[in-house]
Design a protein around this motif. Structure first.
Motif, PDB file in Angstrom:
ATOM      1  N   ASP A   2       8.406  -3.329   3.959  1.00  0.00           N
ATOM      2  CA  ASP A   2       8.427  -2.235   2.987  1.00  0.00           C
ATOM      3  C   ASP A   2       8.483  -2.734   1.554  1.00  0.00           C
ATOM      4  O   ASP A   2       7.897  -2.133   0.664  1.00  0.00           O
ATOM      5  CB  ASP A   2       9.610  -1.306   3.238  1.00  0.00           C
ATOM      6  CG  ASP A   2       9.418  -0.459   4.474  1.00  0.00           C
ATOM      7  OD1 ASP A   2       8.255  -0.297   4.904  1.00  0.00           O
ATOM      8  OD2 ASP A   2      10.417   0.044   5.011  1.00  0.00           O
ATOM      9  N   GLN A   5       5.013  -3.142  -0.031  1.00  0.00           N
ATOM     10  CA  GLN A   5       4.108  -2.007  -0.170  1.00  0.00           C
ATOM     11  C   GLN A   5       3.561  -1.937  -1.590  1.00  0.00           C
ATOM     12  O   GLN A   5       4.318  -1.943  -2.551  1.00  0.00           O
ATOM     13  CB  GLN A   5       4.839  -0.694   0.151  1.00  0.00           C
ATOM     14  CG  GLN A   5       5.237  -0.542   1.591  1.00  0.00           C
ATOM     15  CD  GLN A   5       4.071  -0.228   2.490  1.00  0.00           C
ATOM     16  OE1 GLN A   5       3.172   0.535   2.129  1.00  0.00           O
ATOM     17  NE2 GLN A   5       4.065  -0.820   3.665  1.00  0.00           N
ATOM     18  N   GLY A  30       0.223  -2.554   4.156  1.00  0.00           N
ATOM     19  CA  GLY A  30       0.405  -1.783   2.930  1.00  0.00           C
ATOM     20  C   GLY A  30       0.202  -2.540   1.637  1.00  0.00           C
ATOM     21  O   GLY A  30       0.383  -1.976   0.561  1.00  0.00           O
ATOM     22  N   ARG A  57      -7.348  -0.723   0.587  1.00  0.00           N
ATOM     23  CA  ARG A  57      -6.481  -1.767   0.037  1.00  0.00           C
ATOM     24  C   ARG A  57      -7.095  -3.163   0.071  1.00  0.00           C
ATOM     25  O   ARG A  57      -6.557  -4.083  -0.530  1.00  0.00           O
ATOM     26  CB  ARG A  57      -5.145  -1.769   0.769  1.00  0.00           C
ATOM     27  CG  ARG A  57      -4.296  -0.559   0.434  1.00  0.00           C
ATOM     28  CD  ARG A  57      -2.891  -0.691   0.966  1.00  0.00           C
ATOM     29  NE  ARG A  57      -2.847  -0.708   2.427  1.00  0.00           N
ATOM     30  CZ  ARG A  57      -2.686   0.368   3.186  1.00  0.00           C
ATOM     31  NH1 ARG A  57      -2.533   1.545   2.617  1.00  0.00           N
ATOM     32  NH2 ARG A  57      -2.638   0.263   4.500  1.00  0.00           N
TER      33      ARG A  57
END
Length: 82
Positions: A2, A5, A30, A57
């Motif tokens: 996380d 990200q 991410g 991405r």
């Protein structure tokens, strides 16, 4: 992952092998991924294999890392764009 990200990763050799696998995994996790390769069309093909937002991405950049001027030019482009 996380904490990564939206962060930017530059992956050399992103057209095949470990580089391609790394670029794909980071985009799926991410991260914004700039995939460097001499054969940019192979990174674009890898991008087409991704699903969902991971496609957005992964970005391909033509760069031969054995040529210093190409490296400098590519990183200037990355700094301007991202």
């Amino acid at each position: 992952m996380d904490r990564w990200q939206g962060k930017i990763a530059v992956v050399t050799g992103a057209s095949s092998g470990i580089g391609a696998a790394t670029a794909k995994a980071l985009a799926n996790a991410g991260m914004v991924v700039i995939g460097l390769a001499r054969r940019i069309e192979r990174v674009e093909a890898l991008k087409a294999d991704l699903e969902g937002s991971a496609k957005d991405r992964l970005h391909a950049a033509k760069c031969d890392v054995s040529k210093e001027e190409e490296i400098l030019q590519t990183f200037r482009w990355i700094e301007e764009q991202y």
